[in-house]
Design a protein around this motif. Structure first.
Motif, PDB file in Angstrom:
ATOM      1  N   THR A   4     -57.276  21.218  -7.875  1.00  0.00           N
ATOM      2  CA  THR A   4     -58.424  21.496  -8.749  1.00  0.00           C
ATOM      3  C   THR A   4     -57.924  22.138 -10.045  1.00  0.00           C
ATOM      4  OG1 THR A   4     -58.731  23.694  -7.796  1.00  0.00           O
ATOM      5  CG2 THR A   4     -60.012  21.897  -6.813  1.00  0.00           C
ATOM      6  N   SER A  62     -53.713  18.473 -16.095  1.00  0.00           N
ATOM      7  CA  SER A  62     -53.899  19.354 -14.945  1.00  0.00           C
ATOM      8  C   SER A  62     -52.586  19.600 -14.211  1.00  0.00           C
ATOM      9  CB  SER A  62     -54.927  18.751 -13.985  1.00  0.00           C
ATOM     10  OG  SER A  62     -54.597  17.405 -13.705  1.00  0.00           O
ATOM     11  N   GLU A 132     -65.144  23.874 -12.256  1.00  0.00           N
ATOM     12  CA  GLU A 132     -63.949  23.448 -11.524  1.00  0.00           C
ATOM     13  C   GLU A 132     -64.033  21.947 -11.280  1.00  0.00           C
ATOM     14  OE1 GLU A 132     -61.701  25.598  -8.031  1.00  0.00           O
ATOM     15  OE2 GLU A 132     -63.243  24.291  -7.164  1.00  0.00           O
ATOM     16  N   LYS A 133     -62.944  21.246 -11.576  1.00  0.00           N
ATOM     17  CA  LYS A 133     -62.892  19.802 -11.318  1.00  0.00           C
ATOM     18  C   LYS A 133     -61.737  19.510 -10.368  1.00  0.00           C
ATOM     19  CE  LYS A 133     -65.094  17.661 -15.281  1.00  0.00           C
ATOM     20  NZ  LYS A 133     -64.967  16.582 -16.275  1.00  0.00           N
ATOM     21  N   THR A 134     -61.857  18.394  -9.659  1.00  0.00           N
ATOM     22  CA  THR A 134     -60.778  18.024  -8.738  1.00  0.00           C
ATOM     23  C   THR A 134     -59.799  17.077  -9.430  1.00  0.00           C
ATOM     24  OG1 THR A 134     -62.096  16.187  -7.897  1.00  0.00           O
ATOM     25  CG2 THR A 134     -62.205  18.247  -6.667  1.00  0.00           C
ATOM     26  N   ARG A 178     -59.770  12.937  -3.705  1.00  0.00           N
ATOM     27  CA  ARG A 178     -59.060  14.160  -4.080  1.00  0.00           C
ATOM     28  C   ARG A 178     -57.592  14.043  -3.714  1.00  0.00           C
ATOM     29  NH1 ARG A 178     -62.257  19.743  -3.066  1.00  0.00           N
ATOM     30  NH2 ARG A 178     -60.187  20.498  -3.591  1.00  0.00           N
TER      31      ARG A 178
END
Length: 201
Positions: A4, A62, A132-134, A178
């Motif tokens: 995440t 990320s 929050e992002k995955t 994910r």
């Protein structure tokens, strides 16, 4: 395994920080590529044609992080890096923060500039909704139409997101999952007869 990251949900509203007559207008924007930066800066130049500096910093990515800090004519490291420091402090990525300065007649000195740009960036980010992002992995699944039910059952059971699909005699579905579940999902489809799975480039 961390899968995440935090980013901002929407562009912030304009904020204004004043220091010894100088005005510092602050903005934060969600971005996903470097190409988005220039049009945003150009739009702010049109909005504030009398400003003397359009300083900014951004961070993208990320897992593989890329960042840039730009002083736009202010003394070296007095603007871009203090702005970038706030992006790091708020632990956000895929984020651009721009501070537009309109000079007020009194020089602030390097220390004063660092504090002013840092504070304006902080206020801009405080006005953002942080989400929050995955980190997602995309796969392409190829199969004959007769195996459709088998594939769709797994997609439903594993709660996978369908990104794209092409349903003909030979079918192709793009799914995302994910990162922490990716290996398991790959193994399930890979073990099935007459069904191909590969990571999307």
């Amino acid at each position: 395994m961390k899968d995440t990251y935090n980013t901002i949900a929407f562009p912030s509203e304009e904020i204004l920080f004043k220091e010894k007559g100088s005005k510092f207008f602050g903005y934060a924007f969600p971005i996903t590529s470097e190409e988005e930066v220039k049009p945003i800066i150009e739009a702010l130049r049109k909005k504030h044609p009398t400003a003397c500096h359009y300083c900014y910093a951004y961070q993208i990515g990320s897992e593989k992080i890329s960042y840039r800090a730009n002083d736009d004519g202010e003394p070296s490291n007095s603007a871009g890096m203090p702005i970038y420091g706030q992006i790091q402090s708020f632990s956000v990525t895929n984020t651009l923060v721009v501070i537009v300065r309109i000079f007020g007649g009194t020089k602030l000195g390097v220390g004063g500039l660092i504090t002013a740009y840092k504070t304006a960036a902080q206020i801009a980010l405080e006005n953002c909704s942080i989400i929050e992002k995955t980190i997602d992995i995309h796969y392409l699944i190829s199969f004959d139409y007769k195996n459709m039910n088998k594939v769709m059952r797994i997609i439903k059971e594993k709660n996978l997101d369908i990104v794209n699909q092409k349903m003909e005699m030979s079918c192709e579905i793009e799914i995302k999952t994910r990162k922490k579940n990716a290996e398991q999902v790959f193994d399930i489809f890979n073990s099935l007869f007459e069904i191909e799975i590969k990571a999307k480039e």
